[in-house]
Write an enzyme that holds these catalytic residues in place. Structure first.
Site, PDB file in Angstrom:
ATOM      1  N   GLY A 267       0.832  -1.203   0.000  1.00  0.00           N
ATOM      2  CA  GLY A 267       0.000   0.000   0.000  1.00  0.00           C
ATOM      3  C   GLY A 267       0.860   1.244   0.000  1.00  0.00           C
ATOM      4  CG  ASN A 268      -0.261   4.624  -1.666  1.00  0.00           C
ATOM      5  OD1 ASN A 268      -0.967   5.496  -1.157  1.00  0.00           O
ATOM      6  ND2 ASN A 268      -0.647   3.920  -2.730  1.00  0.00           N
ATOM      7  NE  ARG A 269       3.817   8.238   4.931  1.00  0.00           N
ATOM      8  CZ  ARG A 269       4.778   9.150   5.003  1.00  0.00           C
ATOM      9  NH1 ARG A 269       5.951   8.921   4.434  1.00  0.00           N
ATOM     10  NH2 ARG A 269       4.574  10.284   5.637  1.00  0.00           N
TER      11      ARG A 269
END
Ligand code: CTP
Ligand code: CA
Length: 233
Positions: A33-35
């Protein structure tokens, strides 16, 4: 600003906004995932609706955010799902804004069962494959007069400044507008304020002052509204 104080310059304009970060499943319990918080995309959707647009928000993973008033929300998880939802909603859209943080890569295989540790102490190798470039697909199938807006989080490096990279990306991507955020040092991600530049296909460069994500949204819609007016809509 109070909603009733906003211009209604996007009345009836059909707008698609993507927001949040995609998750690429590795096994039933793990993902890449990412932020991305989704806050910027949600602010864009909310402000567009307040200015009269018919907005579809394609939302990937975000922090807890209320649904923007008067906006159709479609929820997705992976880049592949985001692509299907954005493509479907974009068929009759006047404007598409890709504010989502789309994973560039996904695990080439998704394990059916949770990946277990081995007794020999070894670690598995994760093989990645490319995700489709959703924005590139939109550019390739663009409807006449349809406006496409991209986002880019850039860092400067030995090959050029944030803006050098961003101008090249705008050309490469073939979008009408590119919102550029300088990243690093706690900026842009997971915060309520955002700063950067708005670049136009004609080379124009507008500095977006540090301010609430609502204000960045206002800057983007002002520019979109101007382009729609120029094209006689
Ligand atoms: N984007 C997209 N599909 C992808 C990756 C990105 O539609 N698979 C969109 C993003 O939503 C954003 C724009 O493309 O609006 C630019 O994303 P960015 O990650 O900056 O560009 P990339 O082409 O992925 O280049 P980089 O290698 O710098 O990540
Ligand atoms: Ca990318």
């Amino acid at each position: 600003a109070r909603p009733d104080a906003l211009p209604r310059d996007l009345d009836g304009v059909r707008i698609v906004v993507s927001a949040g970060g995609t998750r690429e499943q590795l096994d039933p319990v793990r993902f890449l995932g990412n932020r991305s918080s989704g806050k910027q995309g949600y602010a864009l959707a909310r402000v567009a609706a307040q200015r009269g647009a018919e907005v579809t928000l394609v939302a990937a993973h975000t922090v807890a955010l209320p649904d923007p008033a008067g906006v159709r929300v479609a929820r997705v998880s992976t880049a592949a799902e985001l692509e299907s939802a954005v493509n479907a909603a974009s068929l009759d859209a006047d404007v598409v804004v890709m504010a989502a943080a789309v994973a560039d890569f996904r695990p080439a295989a998704r394990a059916e069962h949770k990946i277990k540790k081995k007794d020999d102490g070894s670690a598995p190798t994760v093989v990645l494959e490319r995700n489709p470039d959703i924005l590139a697909g939109l550019v390739a199938r663009r409807r006449p007069g349809q406006l496409l807006v991209g986002f880019a989080a850039e860092t400067g490096d030995e090959h050029g400044s944030v803006l050098d990279h961003a101008h090249k990306k705008l050309k490469r991507k073939g979008v009408d507008l590119l919102v550029v955020n300088a990243v690093g040092e706690g900026r842009a991600f997971e915060v309520d304020e955002n700063t950067g530049w708005l670049l136009s296909a004609d080379g124009a460069e507008q500095r977006i002052p540090l301010g609430a994500k609502t204000e960045l949204a206002t800057t983007v819609w002002d520019a979109v509204s101007e382009l729609l007016r120029e094209s006689g809509r």
